[in-house]
Write an enzyme that holds these catalytic residues in place. Sequence first.
Site, PDB file in Angstrom:
ATOM      1  N   ALA A 143       0.811  -1.218   0.000  1.00 26.30           N
ATOM      2  CA  ALA A 143       0.000   0.000   0.000  1.00 26.30           C
ATOM      3  C   ALA A 143       0.844   1.267   0.000  1.00 26.30           C
ATOM      4  O   ALA A 143       0.417   2.297  -0.507  1.00 26.30           O
ATOM      5  CB  ALA A 143      -0.936  -0.004   1.206  1.00 26.30           C
ATOM      6  N   ASP A 179       1.148  -7.064  -4.719  1.00 30.71           N
ATOM      7  CA  ASP A 179       0.176  -6.207  -4.040  1.00 30.71           C
ATOM      8  C   ASP A 179       0.247  -4.810  -4.660  1.00 30.71           C
ATOM      9  O   ASP A 179       0.836  -3.897  -4.086  1.00 30.71           O
ATOM     10  CB  ASP A 179       0.487  -6.186  -2.535  1.00 30.71           C
ATOM     11  CG  ASP A 179      -0.522  -5.362  -1.738  1.00 30.71           C
ATOM     12  OD1 ASP A 179      -1.557  -4.965  -2.299  1.00 30.71           O
ATOM     13  OD2 ASP A 179      -0.258  -5.114  -0.552  1.00 30.71           O
ATOM     14  N   TRP A 180      -0.314  -4.679  -5.846  1.00 27.32           N
ATOM     15  CA  TRP A 180      -0.331  -3.393  -6.577  1.00 27.32           C
ATOM     16  C   TRP A 180      -1.605  -2.662  -6.172  1.00 27.32           C
ATOM     17  O   TRP A 180      -2.702  -3.079  -6.547  1.00 27.32           O
ATOM     18  CB  TRP A 180      -0.294  -3.686  -8.067  1.00 27.32           C
ATOM     19  CG  TRP A 180      -0.481  -2.505  -8.982  1.00 27.32           C
ATOM     20  CD1 TRP A 180      -0.642  -1.185  -8.658  1.00 27.32           C
ATOM     21  CD2 TRP A 180      -0.538  -2.560 -10.422  1.00 27.32           C
ATOM     22  NE1 TRP A 180      -0.789  -0.423  -9.786  1.00 27.32           N
ATOM     23  CE2 TRP A 180      -0.731  -1.234 -10.882  1.00 27.32           C
ATOM     24  CE3 TRP A 180      -0.439  -3.589 -11.355  1.00 27.32           C
ATOM     25  CZ2 TRP A 180      -0.831  -0.933 -12.242  1.00 27.32           C
ATOM     26  CZ3 TRP A 180      -0.547  -3.280 -12.705  1.00 27.32           C
ATOM     27  CH2 TRP A 180      -0.730  -1.966 -13.139  1.00 27.32           C
ATOM     28  N   GLU A 181      -1.453  -1.599  -5.382  1.00 27.94           N
ATOM     29  CA  GLU A 181      -2.618  -0.849  -4.888  1.00 27.94           C
ATOM     30  C   GLU A 181      -2.655   0.553  -5.491  1.00 27.94           C
ATOM     31  O   GLU A 181      -2.037   1.445  -4.967  1.00 27.94           O
ATOM     32  CB  GLU A 181      -2.581  -0.770  -3.366  1.00 27.94           C
ATOM     33  CG  GLU A 181      -2.659  -2.148  -2.712  1.00 27.94           C
ATOM     34  CD  GLU A 181      -2.871  -2.079  -1.210  1.00 27.94           C
ATOM     35  OE1 GLU A 181      -3.361  -1.059  -0.704  1.00 27.94           O
ATOM     36  OE2 GLU A 181      -2.543  -3.060  -0.541  1.00 27.94           O
ATOM     37  N   PHE A 182      -3.402   0.746  -6.557  1.00 28.90           N
ATOM     38  CA  PHE A 182      -4.212  -0.169  -7.348  1.00 28.90           C
ATOM     39  C   PHE A 182      -4.044   0.254  -8.802  1.00 28.90           C
ATOM     40  O   PHE A 182      -3.722   1.425  -9.041  1.00 28.90           O
ATOM     41  CB  PHE A 182      -5.699  -0.048  -6.964  1.00 28.90           C
ATOM     42  CG  PHE A 182      -6.005  -0.597  -5.584  1.00 28.90           C
ATOM     43  CD1 PHE A 182      -6.203  -1.962  -5.382  1.00 28.90           C
ATOM     44  CD2 PHE A 182      -6.077   0.253  -4.492  1.00 28.90           C
ATOM     45  CE1 PHE A 182      -6.490  -2.462  -4.112  1.00 28.90           C
ATOM     46  CE2 PHE A 182      -6.353  -0.251  -3.223  1.00 28.90           C
ATOM     47  CZ  PHE A 182      -6.556  -1.612  -3.032  1.00 28.90           C
TER      48      PHE A 182
END
Length: 375
Positions: free
Chosen positions: A93, A132-135
């Site tokens: 994040a 975890d590519w947000e976003f």
Amino acid sequence: MKMKMKMLHCVLIATVIGITNGNEIKGIYWVEQPLFPPSAINTSLFTHVYYAFLVPNNTTYQLHVSNTTATTLATFTATLSPAVSTLLSISGANADASVFATIASDAAARASFINSTIAVARTFGFHGVDLDWEFPRTASQMGDMGKLFAEWRAAISAEAAATRRKPLLLSAAVYYAVDYFLSETTSLRYPVDSINDNLDWVNVMSYDLNGPWSNRTGPPSGLFDPRSNLSVGFGLGSWIRAGVRPNKVVMGLPLYGRTWQLRDPSVHGIGAPAVGPGPGSDGAMAFFQVLEFNNQTGANVVYDDETASVYSYSGSYWVGYDDPVTVTVKIGFAQARSLRGYFFWAAGLDTSDWKISTQALNAWISCINDYGGVK
Ligand SMILES: *[C@@H]1O[C@H](CO)[C@@H](O)[C@H](O)[C@H]1NC(C)=O
Ligand SMILES: *[C@@H]1O[C@H](CO)[C@@H](O)[C@H](O)[C@H]1NC(C)=O
Ligand SMILES: *[C@@H]1O[C@H](CO)[C@@H](O)[C@H](O)[C@H]1NC(C)=O
Ligand SMILES: *[C@@H]1O[C@H](CO)[C@@H](O)[C@H](O)[C@H]1NC(C)=O
Ligand SMILES: *[C@@H]1O[C@H](CO)[C@@H](O)[C@H](O)[C@H]1NC(C)=O
Ligand SMILES: *[C@@H]1O[C@H](CO)[C@@H](O)[C@H](O)[C@H]1NC(C)=O
Ligand SMILES: *[C@@H]1O[C@H](CO)[C@@H](O)[C@H](O)[C@H]1NC(C)=O
Ligand SMILES: *[C@@H]1O[C@H](CO)[C@@H](O)[C@H](O)[C@H]1NC(C)=O
């Protein structure tokens, strides 16, 4: 014969209630914290532990591992394997999402990135990698993400074939719903086909649905919400309705609560007006801190049936959180929907005797063979 009957019985139950036997995921993310070494993780409570996070360099698009980080990575996998599988989680994040937009949009950048993730995972003994590519924030970024997953899967398969090793696992942490909302009227759908074809599973971040950024109290991770779509049930359902296979869907569970300061201490239900964050760092408290708060302030603890969530309040402070009871209800929901499992954010936030994690382990019904293993 007895054994056969038992097995049949187990298979029948499993079929009726839709259990995915033997390969369920009971995961937890670990974030480097000086006070919580990997050796403090009770590995009998989990199947997969994620290292959070490594971030790619923004010009080479590769994971550069400093000597200090190298020591941490090696210690992490050596401590936890072989009791659990370990995955290297990338980005997070707090990372710059635009770097991923760039990487995913360019074939050479994708190749460079993918190559380095496999190399780092293998060098340090991980069993898999997690993104975890947000976003992704545009339709083309969602499409690029789909391409990235396809090329990543191809590279992982090729590497496994070339080295005659078990392929690395490939997972991704994703938004609570399959449509990422840019505003109340605009949303972007995740690349569903690529997810089904290329990922082992997605970790659905079914939390942070309400928080002190809003001026009303609400369950951060309520299973239901009769008034809005901000619920775990809606989000997980949207992934399934969009066509992602249930055995690719893993439900997220928060080991922390969100806190508010009430506008009027006498108005303290769900949806009560609030003026900002309550106690805890940035309005967040670890589960063990919520229990301390409840105990020290003599807070009222309320189970809200409508949302299947718990909250407590004392004076002008209000805390929404999950506890062993709400987690049990959610796990029943996940199994009724034939989901693959659950994961927690994050190690170190449960009580020191792992109250929630232990209850989750016990609540997930699986078929146990005569040797204590899972069929
Ligand atoms: C780890 O969890 C298992 C399962 O709940 C429990 O039996 C064991 O005592 C725990 N170990 C430690 C060191 O807490
Ligand atoms: C990225 O890598 C380049 C080339 O090795 C290096 O010069 C640069 O400092 C790195 N960037 C960051 C932010 O670490
Ligand atoms: C890369 O990161 C560094 C350090 O955060 C920053 O100064 C630089 O502008 C970034 N470069 C690119 C191309 O984004
Ligand atoms: C990092 O480790 C390598 C190999 O052990 C060593 O050659 C190098 O000098 C170290 N770098 C730093 C900055 O300590
Ligand atoms: C990564 O690239 C290097 C250099 O081209 C190559 O030797 C290596 O096999 C590649 N690794 C993977 C996992 O593709
Ligand atoms: C709370 O926020 C909503 C939406 O952002 C806004 O319409 C409303 O006026 C706010 N209410 C108060 C009491 O600040
Ligand atoms: C919830 O989602 C459904 C399906 O996407 C939509 O039809 C409905 O309008 C949404 N409800 C709210 C309150 O946003
Ligand atoms: C609650 O607080 C009291 C003292 O304020 C302490 O004696 C007790 O151990 C605490 N109980 C728990 C469960 O933390």
